[in-house]
Design an enzyme around this catalytic site. Structure first.
Site, mmCIF file in Angstrom:
data_model
loop_
_atom_site.group_PDB
_atom_site.id
_atom_site.type_symbol
_atom_site.label_atom_id
_atom_site.label_comp_id
_atom_site.label_asym_id
_atom_site.label_seq_id
_atom_site.Cartn_x
_atom_site.Cartn_y
_atom_site.Cartn_z
ATOM 1 N N GLY A 1 -7.481 156.169 90.487
ATOM 2 C CA GLY A 1 -7.543 156.044 89.032
ATOM 3 C C GLY A 1 -6.207 155.872 88.334
ATOM 4 O O GLY A 1 -6.065 156.229 87.164
ATOM 5 N N THR A 2 -5.221 155.271 89.018
ATOM 6 C CA THR A 2 -3.946 155.065 88.316
ATOM 7 C C THR A 2 -4.098 154.010 87.218
ATOM 8 O O THR A 2 -3.407 154.072 86.198
ATOM 9 C CB THR A 2 -2.798 154.677 89.278
ATOM 10 N N HIS B 1 -7.341 142.796 89.854
ATOM 11 C CA HIS B 1 -7.279 142.563 91.301
ATOM 12 C C HIS B 1 -5.812 142.503 91.733
ATOM 13 O O HIS B 1 -5.002 141.839 91.072
ATOM 14 C CB HIS B 1 -8.007 141.266 91.680
HETATM 15 C C1 GAR Z 1 -5.763 148.859 92.462
HETATM 16 O O1 GAR Z 1 -4.673 148.316 93.158
HETATM 17 C C2 GAR Z 1 -6.706 147.761 92.035
HETATM 18 O O2 GAR Z 1 -6.064 146.572 91.681
HETATM 19 C C3 GAR Z 1 -7.518 147.574 93.287
HETATM 20 O O3 GAR Z 1 -7.728 148.875 93.776
HETATM 21 C C4 GAR Z 1 -6.627 149.703 93.386
HETATM 22 C C5 GAR Z 1 -7.181 150.926 92.701
HETATM 23 O O4 GAR Z 1 -6.153 151.830 92.359
HETATM 24 N N1 GAR Z 1 -8.735 146.858 93.034
HETATM 25 C C6 GAR Z 1 -9.285 146.029 93.890
HETATM 26 O O5 GAR Z 1 -8.848 145.863 95.015
HETATM 27 C C7 GAR Z 1 -10.514 145.301 93.398
HETATM 28 N N2 GAR Z 1 -10.865 144.243 94.281
HETATM 29 P P1 GAR Z 1 -6.367 152.948 91.265
HETATM 30 O O6 GAR Z 1 -7.688 153.661 91.583
HETATM 31 O O7 GAR Z 1 -5.187 153.852 91.427
HETATM 32 O O8 GAR Z 1 -6.414 152.286 89.905
#
Ligand code: GAR
Length: 207
Positions: free
Chosen positions: A12-13, A110
């Site tokens: 969830g950053t 993405h």
């Molecule tokens: C992020 O890097 C986002 O771009 C990616 O997952 C990560 C989640 O991080 N999303 C995908 O790969 C979608 N295809 P977070 O939970 O710390 O925001």
């Protein structure tokens, strides 16, 4: 007031980046009215709780059919009067019915420059592993509208990030988040909230 429904799967950053920009006043016309996690252990749920943001877990696994899952999501988002659905590290596929109802009102972040390193199976750390394996010198992040396939919807914003010789997938992931994702996703939300995004077929224009 633009009512945001944020969907998450992990740390969830990106959710945190949106919360921070609301708190700082950058997203002054926006409010997160619900956070929906795809799994109960998602740390993003704890972040939401810290800011008293209503959060639920709606897990695909707990539904007998994909349609049932879709319907539950629709009912939830409708009951919260969500204007814009934000996929902030949401790693599950949304059903056609949901996407139809919220067409051009769902955006996704993405971690690559689409159309590179995207599509089914490219999520989380994987696009960074593949980028390093391929030897690209530049990667980045993309915010796009969601359509019926993986990562194929109209592109709203992109930002490039340098790949360094000694990068690991983890160091590259971190730099892409810091230099691109945490800036781009709030920026796209802001543009949307100000009515500055128009779509004509695949082409998105920012006014
Ligand atoms: C992020 O890097 C986002 O771009 C990616 O997952 C990560 C989640 O991080 N999303 C995908 O790969 C979608 N295809 P977070 O939970 O710390 O925001």
């Amino acid at each position: 007031m633009l009512r945001l429904g944020v969907m998450v799967s992990g740390g969830g950053t990106n959710l945190q980046a949106i919360i921070d920009k609301i708190e700082s006043g950058y997203l002054e016309g926006c409010k997160i009215v619900t956070v929906v996690a795809s799994r109960p252990g998602a740390y993003a749920l704890e972040r939401a709780a810290r800011y008293d943001i209503p959060a639920v877990c709606i897990s695909k696994k707990s539904f007998a059919s994909a349609d049932g899952y879709d319907q539950a999501l629709l009912e939830h988002f409708n009951s919260c009067n969500v204007d814009l659905v934000v996929l902030a590290g949401f790693l599950s596929m949304l059903g056609e019915n949901f996407v139809k109802v919220y067409q051009n009102r769902i955006i996704n972040i993405h971690p690559s420059l689409i159309p590179s390193f995207c599509g089914k199976g490219f999520y989380g750390i994987i696009p960074h592993q593949k980028a390093l394996e391929h030897g690209v010198k530049v990667t980045g992040a993309t915010v796009h509208f969601v359509d019926f396939e993986y990562d194929t919807g109209p592109i709203i914003l992109q930002k490039a990030v340098q790949v360094l010789d000694d990068d690991t997938p983890e160091s590259l992931q971190r730099r892409v988040m810091e230099q691109a994702e945490w800036e781009l996703l709030p920026k796209a939300i802001k543009l949307y909230s100000e009515g500055r995004i128009s779509i004509d077929g695949r082409k998105v224009t920012i006014k």
